[in-house]
Design a protein around this motif. Structure first.
Motif, mmCIF file in Angstrom:
data_model
loop_
_atom_site.group_PDB
_atom_site.id
_atom_site.type_symbol
_atom_site.label_atom_id
_atom_site.label_comp_id
_atom_site.label_asym_id
_atom_site.label_seq_id
_atom_site.Cartn_x
_atom_site.Cartn_y
_atom_site.Cartn_z
ATOM 1 N N PHE A 168 0.075 -29.437 30.898
ATOM 2 C CA PHE A 168 1.417 -28.866 31.016
ATOM 3 C C PHE A 168 2.528 -29.862 30.714
ATOM 4 O O PHE A 168 2.401 -31.058 30.971
ATOM 5 N N THR A 169 3.612 -29.305 30.186
ATOM 6 C CA THR A 169 4.874 -30.016 29.987
ATOM 7 C C THR A 169 5.932 -29.360 30.853
ATOM 8 O O THR A 169 6.121 -28.129 30.790
ATOM 9 N N LEU A 170 6.620 -30.147 31.657
ATOM 10 C CA LEU A 170 7.748 -29.659 32.451
ATOM 11 C C LEU A 170 9.035 -29.980 31.711
ATOM 12 O O LEU A 170 9.301 -31.144 31.395
ATOM 13 N N ASP A 171 9.834 -28.958 31.425
ATOM 14 C CA ASP A 171 11.134 -29.172 30.796
ATOM 15 C C ASP A 171 12.223 -28.914 31.834
ATOM 16 O O ASP A 171 12.336 -27.797 32.359
ATOM 17 N N VAL A 172 13.000 -29.948 32.141
ATOM 18 C CA VAL A 172 14.000 -29.872 33.207
ATOM 19 C C VAL A 172 15.069 -28.827 32.913
ATOM 20 O O VAL A 172 15.389 -27.987 33.764
ATOM 21 N N LYS A 173 15.628 -28.836 31.695
ATOM 22 C CA LYS A 173 16.699 -27.884 31.362
ATOM 23 C C LYS A 173 16.189 -26.451 31.349
ATOM 24 O O LYS A 173 16.914 -25.515 31.718
ATOM 25 N N GLN A 174 14.915 -26.270 30.937
ATOM 26 C CA GLN A 174 14.348 -24.925 30.902
ATOM 27 C C GLN A 174 14.113 -24.389 32.309
ATOM 28 O O GLN A 174 14.234 -23.187 32.559
ATOM 29 N N ALA A 175 13.793 -25.271 33.245
ATOM 30 C CA ALA A 175 13.663 -24.852 34.643
ATOM 31 C C ALA A 175 14.999 -24.373 35.173
ATOM 32 O O ALA A 175 15.090 -23.348 35.870
ATOM 33 N N ILE A 176 16.068 -25.096 34.824
ATOM 34 C CA ILE A 176 17.419 -24.696 35.237
ATOM 35 C C ILE A 176 17.765 -23.345 34.639
ATOM 36 O O ILE A 176 18.273 -22.451 35.335
ATOM 37 N N ARG A 177 17.474 -23.159 33.367
ATOM 38 C CA ARG A 177 17.803 -21.901 32.690
ATOM 39 C C ARG A 177 16.985 -20.726 33.223
ATOM 40 O O ARG A 177 17.405 -19.571 33.122
ATOM 41 N N SER A 178 15.822 -21.043 33.771
ATOM 42 C CA SER A 178 14.975 -20.000 34.365
ATOM 43 C C SER A 178 15.360 -19.724 35.812
ATOM 44 O O SER A 178 14.819 -18.802 36.426
ATOM 45 N N GLY A 179 16.259 -20.548 36.360
ATOM 46 C CA GLY A 179 16.665 -20.389 37.753
ATOM 47 C C GLY A 179 15.574 -20.767 38.730
ATOM 48 O O GLY A 179 15.487 -20.210 39.819
ATOM 49 N N ARG A 180 14.751 -21.746 38.340
ATOM 50 C CA ARG A 180 13.609 -22.135 39.171
ATOM 51 C C ARG A 180 13.694 -23.595 39.591
ATOM 52 O O ARG A 180 14.215 -24.440 38.872
ATOM 53 N N ASN A 181 13.129 -23.870 40.756
ATOM 54 C CA ASN A 181 13.001 -25.234 41.245
ATOM 55 C C ASN A 181 11.785 -25.866 40.586
ATOM 56 O O ASN A 181 10.757 -25.197 40.380
ATOM 57 N N ILE A 182 11.845 -27.155 40.270
ATOM 58 C CA ILE A 182 10.723 -27.799 39.596
ATOM 59 C C ILE A 182 9.443 -27.759 40.427
ATOM 60 O O ILE A 182 8.345 -27.768 39.879
ATOM 61 N N ASP A 183 9.581 -27.695 41.741
ATOM 62 C CA ASP A 183 8.392 -27.640 42.606
ATOM 63 C C ASP A 183 7.558 -26.400 42.330
ATOM 64 O O ASP A 183 6.332 -26.419 42.488
#
Length: 260
Positions: A168-183
């Motif tokens: 997996f790749t975690l994309d920080v900006k995409q998490a923000i755009r999805s309205g999700r916490n990285i956890d």
């Protein structure tokens, strides 16, 4: 700490093979190659990219083909179309091997209002993993906001139905755009997290160079390092998210000086 940058940060102003000189001059040793066209995955252009990687002493661990042109159709129910797209996917895997990359950054299916077919997705992903493995490459699925991979529950369900190794790749900006916490993503990714696309943000913009916003990088680095100490961190922003290349250099220095 493995800090690098994506060649995509210079799109569309600089050709991919020419970004490598700039990346090296800034001080990076690690970069992610984003193939901006099919022609960059084969022939003379691919050879030039490989030549410049060696010339500027850069390390490539991940590649990121421009996915919208074919990845959604890898899940198509029409066999001819799906098989044609698999040829494009295999071309990208072959190019990844040529550059010495271990991981293919994957977007996958677009979001839609239809019921998500978990078993079919898992079956296709298993097949793609097998194709990639022929070139010693692994898929690193990314949490893109406009794709099905933005849903941690869907990712978990697919993962549980798969037989092959998936990363997996975690994309920080995409998490923000999805309205999700990285956890929410890390709880699913666990020790299969191998790559993080890092960018900063503030109240006005969700994608800035690291150090130009208020994002807590120490937290995400500590959490991902606890899961996988070999995880790499790649700056990935768009060209209109910064002014000149000196800003990238300052951002790189900022990341290197973080006390984590």
């Amino acid at each position: 700490m493995n800090f690098g940058i994506s060649t995509a940060c210079f799109y569309p102003e600089v050709l991919t093979e020419d970004t490598l000189k700039i990346i090296s001059s800034i001080g990076f040793k690690l970069c992610e190659v984003f193939f901006e066209s099919a022609t960059e995955m084969t022939g003379e252009i691919l050879l030039k990219i490989d030549e410049n990687i060696k010339k500027y002493n850069l390390s490539i661990n991940t590649v990121h083909p421009f996915p919208a042109s074919y990845e959604p159709f890898l899940f198509d129910a029409y066999n001819r179309r799906r098989e044609e797209m698999e040829e494009k996917f295999e071309l990208a895997c072959r190019a990844a091997k040529k550059l010495g990359a271990k991981y293919y950054i994957f977007h996958g299916q677009r979001n839609n209002k239809q019921i998500k077919d978990i078993k079919w997705t898992a079956e296709v992903m298993d097949n793609l993993c097998k194709i990639a493995l022929k070139y010693d490459v692994y898929i690193a699925w990314e949490n893109v906001s406009w794709c099905m991979g933005n849903d941690p529950k869907f990712i978990q369900a697919v993962k549980e139905n798969m037989k092959e190794e998936l990363y997996f790749t975690l994309d920080v900006k995409q998490a923000i755009r999805s309205g999700r916490n990285i956890d929410e993503y890390l709880n699913v990714y666990e020790n299969r997290i191998v790559n993080v696309h890092i960018s900063d943000s503030n109240e006005f913009c969700d994608c800035l160079l690291p150090g130009y916003g208020g994002f807590d990088f120490k937290e995400v680095i500590n959490k991902t390092q606890n899961l996988n100490k070999d995880c790499q961190y790649i700056i990935e922003v768009y060209r209109d998210n910064y002014g000149d290349f000196d800003e990238i250099k300052k951002s790189f220095e900022y990341m290197k000086n973080l006390e984590v």
